[in-house]
Design a protein around this motif. Sequence first.
Motif, mmCIF file in Angstrom:
data_model
loop_
_atom_site.group_PDB
_atom_site.id
_atom_site.type_symbol
_atom_site.label_atom_id
_atom_site.label_comp_id
_atom_site.label_asym_id
_atom_site.label_seq_id
_atom_site.Cartn_x
_atom_site.Cartn_y
_atom_site.Cartn_z
ATOM 1 N N LEU A 160 -1.274 8.656 7.445
ATOM 2 C CA LEU A 160 -0.726 8.634 6.081
ATOM 3 C C LEU A 160 -1.848 8.218 5.634
ATOM 4 N N GLY A 161 -2.892 7.331 6.083
ATOM 5 C CA GLY A 161 -4.216 6.771 5.493
ATOM 6 C C GLY A 161 -5.258 7.813 5.790
ATOM 7 N N LEU A 162 -5.484 8.606 6.157
ATOM 8 C CA LEU A 162 -6.312 9.852 5.423
ATOM 9 C C LEU A 162 -5.918 10.104 4.565
ATOM 10 N N PHE A 179 -9.617 5.873 -16.140
ATOM 11 C CA PHE A 179 -9.711 4.431 -16.697
ATOM 12 C C PHE A 179 -10.669 3.317 -15.314
ATOM 13 N N ASP A 180 -11.193 2.020 -15.614
ATOM 14 C CA ASP A 180 -12.053 1.661 -14.606
ATOM 15 C C ASP A 180 -11.849 0.523 -14.862
ATOM 16 N N MET A 214 -4.301 9.903 2.031
ATOM 17 C CA MET A 214 -4.489 8.435 0.689
ATOM 18 C C MET A 214 -5.824 9.126 0.709
ATOM 19 N N VAL A 215 -6.995 8.540 1.261
ATOM 20 C CA VAL A 215 -8.367 9.160 0.961
ATOM 21 C C VAL A 215 -8.222 10.306 0.640
ATOM 22 N N TYR A 223 1.604 2.385 -3.206
ATOM 23 C CA TYR A 223 0.694 2.618 -4.603
ATOM 24 C C TYR A 223 0.480 4.977 -3.425
ATOM 25 N N PHE A 245 0.772 -1.230 -0.445
ATOM 26 C CA PHE A 245 0.406 0.047 0.367
ATOM 27 C C PHE A 245 1.285 1.554 0.170
ATOM 28 N N ILE A 283 0.905 7.379 -6.735
ATOM 29 C CA ILE A 283 0.003 8.426 -6.754
ATOM 30 C C ILE A 283 0.332 9.659 -5.807
ATOM 31 N N LEU A 288 -6.326 10.889 -3.292
ATOM 32 C CA LEU A 288 -7.304 10.261 -4.187
ATOM 33 C C LEU A 288 -8.745 11.047 -4.535
ATOM 34 N N ILE A 289 -9.624 11.193 -3.283
ATOM 35 C CA ILE A 289 -10.100 12.230 -3.801
ATOM 36 C C ILE A 289 -10.684 13.194 -4.173
ATOM 37 N N PHE A 290 -9.353 14.361 -3.849
ATOM 38 C CA PHE A 290 -9.259 15.728 -4.231
ATOM 39 C C PHE A 290 -8.391 16.083 -5.204
ATOM 40 N N LEU A 324 -5.681 9.377 -15.636
ATOM 41 C CA LEU A 324 -6.886 8.739 -14.386
ATOM 42 C C LEU A 324 -8.083 7.649 -14.254
#
Lengths: 459, 347
Positions: free
Chosen positions: B320-322, B344-345, B324-325, B261, B258, B265, B328-330, B342
Amino acid sequence: MLLSAALAGLLLCLGVSSNASAQEALGVHGTLDDQQEQPVAGVSITVTDTAGTEIATVTTGDDGTWAVPLETEGDYIVSLDESTLPEGLVVRNCKPQLEVHVTSDRAALFPLDTQTDGCTAEEAPGGGTPTDGASDDPTEATSEETEDEAADDAAADEVSEVQGEGGATRAVTLLVSGLHFGLMIALAAVGLSMVFGTTGLTNFAHGDLVTFGGVMALLFNVTLGLPVWVAAIAAVLLGAAFGWAQDWGLWSPLRRRGTGLVSMMIISIGVALLIRNATLFFIGGERLRYSDYVGQTPWDFGWLVVTPKEVVTGLIALAVCILVGVAMMYTRLGKATRAVADNPSLAASTGIDVNKVVRLVWTMGGALAAMSGVFLSISDGVKFDMGQHLLLLVFAAVVLGGLGTAFGAFVGAMLIGVFVQLSTLVVAPELKYVGALAVLIIIMLTRPQGILGRRERIG
Amino acid sequence: MDWQFVFSQALTQAIGPTMLVYALGAIGLNLQFGYTGLLNFGQAAFAAMGAYGLALGVVAWGLPFWWAVVIGLGAACVMALLLGIPTLRLRADYLAIVTIAAAEIVRRLARATVWADTTGGSDGMRGFSEPFFALIPWDRESTWTLLFVSMDSGRLAVDFGIFELQYSYRDTWIMVVGWALVLFFTGIMALLIHSPWGRVLKGIREDEEAVRSLGKNVFAFKMQALVLGGIIGAVAGFLFALSRANVQPDTFTTDFTFYFYVVLILGGAARIFGPVLGAALFWFLYNILSQGLSQAIRADVIPPSVLDSTQVGPLVFLLLGLGMVLLLIFRPQGLIGNKKELLFDVR
């Protein structure tokens, strides 16, 4: 000045630790550092020979290093006095005593951390290969209540005796505990599979919903002093609320924004990391237990040894699974859920509120996962990473049954649960998860749509 | 509270050995995930293949260092083939589940007591790094100064006036080799991605069916990307094992994957320099948070009742987890990424 001294000390220690086997002289040495690789000073380490005669006791220096020169080659026991460790640090693998065979200058490694990796402290001195030292799985103890739990669980002794007898009794006992374990997996798997079915999201944070349930029950039971059954109900309700809130606050807005499924999958890993570390932050790394039902005397039927708590939690789980199944078959909402899982666009065009159904699935999934967490914790105690280890078995169950189908998830979970427990008849208990995960990969190879899945789902 | 120390430490680490491990692992992942759209959630297992291949080769089988390296690379190849053959024909999330399960199998097998005599069980292995450090071209006593860079009896120090970066004799060698590898693979990646082969990979990520209709063997291209990315992951594993001079099974958990990743990202997926930038920033942030918090506790800026030193680790990873979330959202494109690449689905 102080800064450079500290830096030099740190670098020196790193240098020494990687120098491990460079010297020629005879002796034992090592460097103690904590999980952040800071040197740990002032810990006393004793070297004795196999006859028990003490050779030397040293304390680690400011840079964490220690060394004991030896005269003759042979076997020695190096023990670390855990009472001299700084507060909060323990030997991660619970082996403060190491048996080393010295032929040159040998390094002895004590991995220090803030928590153990779930091992037991009372392994034999020098315990080269503890029978089950590698068990960091919360579920390891479901049936045979491994050595891990033996100390404080009367049931454990009973069952491990049975294990010793072997044969049919053990097989039946393992089968029953496998069914129990399967039901626990099923509770978690139904939610995971339905979330996948309705939204397409592979939720890597589902395991942590399981942990959430266990931890909430711990909060109500231990912190607030309520009986376990009240705490369990509260935990399930909170689990439902947590599932609802997650969809409301995170996943539903993401779907509205049109975030890709791949991004959502990685976000779910982030959420898992977040929940897991928050749990670790609040309850620490120890395995914690509820106030009741800890050392329960098992019922011994001769051909089967089972604890009452296992029977009760198993029956409740079975009833809930049947209830969910019936609801899925016959109620309006259940039918709507299946319709959305089948084809969201078509369902929406027939007037079903897809978002409402997805919210319901998340709520239900959260509640069932929390229930699974509470029941598992009643057997094995709560640990921050219990859900993470369960998650892969849940995936195995869901894939075996067919991704996206609720009934497939149930069947898959029962098969995986029984398989995991029965496999300990043949393989070492520490490898039983490996078997289950290997099954997962073999299924991918031969029948990727699972037992009850349909071919077109996998594209 | 010593801010200078905290900053110096964080900067030291931001270009240090561990950062290079993350950069290399993320470069491999960039090829698989960023360019081809393969969700490999088992990069830790590829790193473990490299690390254990090397350690077993040298320690258990007594092979020369370079043969052990070949074994590590070969093991990563074999694993990529084993995982790829069943799953690359299926949808992306199946690969994700299989790789995450395979990584867990590898970790559990590595720590199993059954063959602990060979692999060391959960204690891992050591004593395989000597041949590597024997290659260091300068000797332990060398001392020189060049502008603000100096070497003092084998240790490298970079003095920026306010901050001073210091590396031990061995870390310096790890960094020389590591940066060479990072630059090498970054260069290879730049050449590959701008070749026809790389354009096919991007095409697969955008629309597999369209590429198939052009007569390309999509499966073969995906497999090549998986194997090549896995090999780079194994190289990251070598560097990881050598920089710590040991291998331990529990360092190769899913969390390790992770962080690759996060690195990818953060820097920007599908960008040549994304992994390197991301690794530097990630490891800088990690160190400044954990060092800063530890120092603050030591200096009584944060009272022990609020946060004790054992809680620093979980708190940093929670943040770090927060992060990351939220990232990825913003800002899913990271620092230098392109948002369009990015979208792609799973298909």
